[in-house]
Design an enzyme around this catalytic site. Structure first.
Site: not given
Length: 664
Positions: A82, A325, A379
């Site tokens: 890291w 969607d 949709e």
């Protein structure tokens, strides 16, 4: 001179809006020319996933991101402890950053970015990660290097979807009976066989793309190229798709390109330190109801990202289609909020978001280029003209629109006594569609099963669904609920569209709503599951509804009735009768609470009864084999709260029907 598109002949009411149709088509052509040269495919442009993200090379790995506002970017992870000093990206042209890593990035390594912008340093997850995982203790998400040594070997090549499109809508995590999150493998082993046995030809899977909040049903996506790690690995999702194809079941994914989660570490809302990299600035970039960010569909880099996402899911996972969607929110600047689409002018002019419409057209074109058999479902509750017409005709290019008006009407009907139901309104919602545009009909989807609402079975039976579903318990309200549950699903499947959808478990009247773990329920999974044991219990009436659902689909598929239009014979409001014809079949529905009636037939001997909602295998009173007394000299008897199907046959020639028993 503007070209006149075929949509104007298909729907003459649109002739007054020819200029609007031409405007949206010109916008689509403008965007297309900006992305690719004439004669080139959209697929040749949609390759962001092949350039950005992590890619193995002979010397190691190449990693790239698009972050035009960034001042510095470092790749960090457990592979370099890291440390932001070790792997710094180099800035290229057009806001692209690149890192060439010599050596290996081990499979399964956790990674993040340290991104400096606006004088501050932020943590970010690489945008094209194929896997994003959450630490069970801290709940923090990290990207993951995903490069398994053995790629998945597909076993079922060249899959072709079946017709008709009978869709089983499902959510992997809540598909098991246990109080917990179910997996791709559990779904493939235990739920897919149920779906196959019922006779559905497609599954529509929710919540596949990674999302931080489980309770969002997958509609607040953070990582668009990552399979949700809650359910398993990318290879396990591929196995699920492969297994479905082996059963003849197509796999359709809920694709959420209408908005994105507002989270900044996991998502792309402020990836490079600006709020306008992918989304609109200011209020236009925020959805006030969903509390999510809204894409700027007119930006080439956004089009590149989203179109590449469409191509990625189709090619990497061999999906058979998408249910897009929130399309209504995309189509209009007002997002469809508080608007009644009762006049044509509301679809056009200043209301329409031409950039979003052009994106949908490009996405449809791309999907069909990659897989001509790809099924695209919108949709859209507004009924936008041309949504399901070919682009060349002036349409948007989708195959089906969800018939969202019917479930809303049914909820209104549930609030009044069935003797007051207006069947003319029911028939209107069942058959109301634009010329030549196909619809997926349904009585209820996941929307009607979420906590705060009720399933259709719960509306009909209320609390009695918990106490009076034993087969020996002849309870009036549950008997009414079972009868009407069958009738409403049967009339929807036969007249409500060119396809049909059911949400997981609702076919057998699953008694409980869906409530995901949250603070208000003590983070419980009790209602985020499906109780299959209810349908499997031979002592409960749920079994009757499951048998009916399987028989309904088997009958309609066997007779090819999805190809036939429904022609209304008559509606009688006081007698609560709906009668219509499909091909050589007559469908008779009696919604009356008390009265039976006789459907007059000029020559009853030329008809045979081929389907009855009250056969004993469905918990009814009619002997499945004999149907005694239902066809008389004066016509066909249709008892209260039943549906009957008659077949017109050659006089004196009755076709064998295997005692009318359908597989269940």
């Amino acid at each position: 001179m503007n070209q006149e598109y075929r949509i104007l002949q298909i729907d003459p009411y649109l002739k007054s809006f020819a200029a609007d149709i031409a405007l949206r088509m010109n916008r689509y052509k403008t965007h297309r020319r900006r992305l690719v040269e004439d004669g080139q495919s959209i697929s040749s442009f949609a390759n962001g996933h092949l350039y950005f993200g992590f890619h193995a090379t002979e010397a190691g790995w190449a990693y790239r991101e698009w972050a035009p506002n960034a001042q510095a970017i470092s790749l960090i992870g457990d592979f370099n402890e890291w440390n932001p000093e070790n792997h710094r990206l180099k800035r290229l042209e057009n806001g692209v950053w690149e890192l060439l890593v010599t050596g290996d990035l081990p499979h399964g390594s956790r990674v993040r970015l340290k991104l400096k912008a606006n004088g501050h340093t932020y943590d970010r997850i690489p945008l094209y990660c194929k896997r994003v995982v959450q630490d069970p203790d801290s709940n923090v998400f990290d990207g993951m290097i995903w490069s398994p040594p053995l790629p998945y070997e597909w076993r079922h090549e060249a899959f072709l979807p079946q017709r008709p499109l009978y869709i089983y809508e499902c959510h992997i995590g809540m598909s098991g009976e246990k109080e917990g999150v179910s997996s791709f493998l559990e779904f493939a082993d235990h739920v897919l066989p149920r779906i196959h046995k019922l006779g559905y030809t497609a599954i529509q899977i929710m919540a596949i793309m990674e999302h931080p909040y489980y309770g969002s049903f997958g509609y607040q996506v953070s990582n668009f190229f990552a399979v949700s790690s809650r359910f398993g690995t990318p290879e396990e999702f591929k196995l699920l798709v492969d297994r479905a194809h082996s059963m003849g079941i197509a796999v359709i994914m809920d694709l959420v390109h209408s908005h994105t989660v507002k989270n900044t570490v996991e998502g792309l809302a402020e990836f490079d330190g600006t709020d306008y990299q992918f989304c609109h600035q200011g209020n236009r970039g925020h959805h006030p109801d969903w509390h999510t960010r809204l894409f700027n569909y007119g930006k080439p880099e956004v089009q590149h990202f989203l179109l590449s996402n469409v191509k990625y899911w189709l090619t990497e996972y061999r999906l058979d289609g998408f249910r897009f969607d929130g399309v209504t929110s995309m189509l209009y600047h007002h997002r469809g909020r508080g608007v009644s689409f009762d006049a044509y002018h509301k679809y056009f002019s200043m209301n329409a978001d031409l950039e979003a419409i052009a994106y949908l057209q490009l996405a449809a074109e791309l999907a069909k280029e990659i897989n001509p058999n790809c099924m695209l479902i919108a949709e859209d509750m507004s009924g936008m003209p041309g949504m399901c017409l070919p682009i060349a005709d002036g349409g948007i290019g989708f195959d089906y629109r969800l018939g969202m008006g019917l479930p809303d009407l049914l909820i209104k009907m549930m609030r009044i006594k069935d003797e007051h139901w207006h069947l003319g309104s029911l028939w209107h919602e069942l058959t109301n569609r634009r010329p030549l545009e196909k619809v997926i009909g349904y009585t209820e989807s996941h929307d009607q099963a979420i906590v705060g609402d009720k399933t259709l079975m719960h509306w009909l039976a209320d609390q009695d669904v918990y106490w009076h579903m034993s087969k020996g318990d002849h309870h009036e309200r549950t008997e009414r609920a079972i009868s009407l549950h069958k009738l409403l699903r049967f009339i929807t499947c036969t007249a409500g569209g060119e396809g049909y959808l059911n949400f997981m478990g609702n076919e057998f009247g699953h008694p409980e709503w869906i409530d995901f773990p949250r603070e208000g329920n003590g983070w419980s999974y009790k209602y985020a599951r499906r109780q299959w044991s209810l349908a499997d219990d031979a002592g409960l009436k749920y079994e009757y509804l499951a048998h009916f659902d399987a028989a309904m689909l088997s009958f309609l598929k066997r007779e090819g009735l999805h190809q036939e239009p429904a022609q209304l014979l008559y509606i009688h409001e006081s007698d609560k009768i709906v009668a219509f014809i499909k091909g050589r079949y007559t469908f008779l529905f009696n919604f009356h609470a008390e009265n039976s009636y006789v459907h007059k037939l000029e020559d009853p001997s030329s008809f045979q009864l081929v389907f009855h909602s009250a056969w004993q295998q469905f918990g009814g009173f009619v002997d499945d084999a004999l149907n005694t007394g239902l066809l008389r000299e004066d016509g066909a008897v249709v008892d209260r709260r039943t549906a009957v199907v008659l077949e017109k046959v050659q006089k004196g020639l009755q076709y064998p029907r295997e005692n009318h028993v359908f597989p269940a």
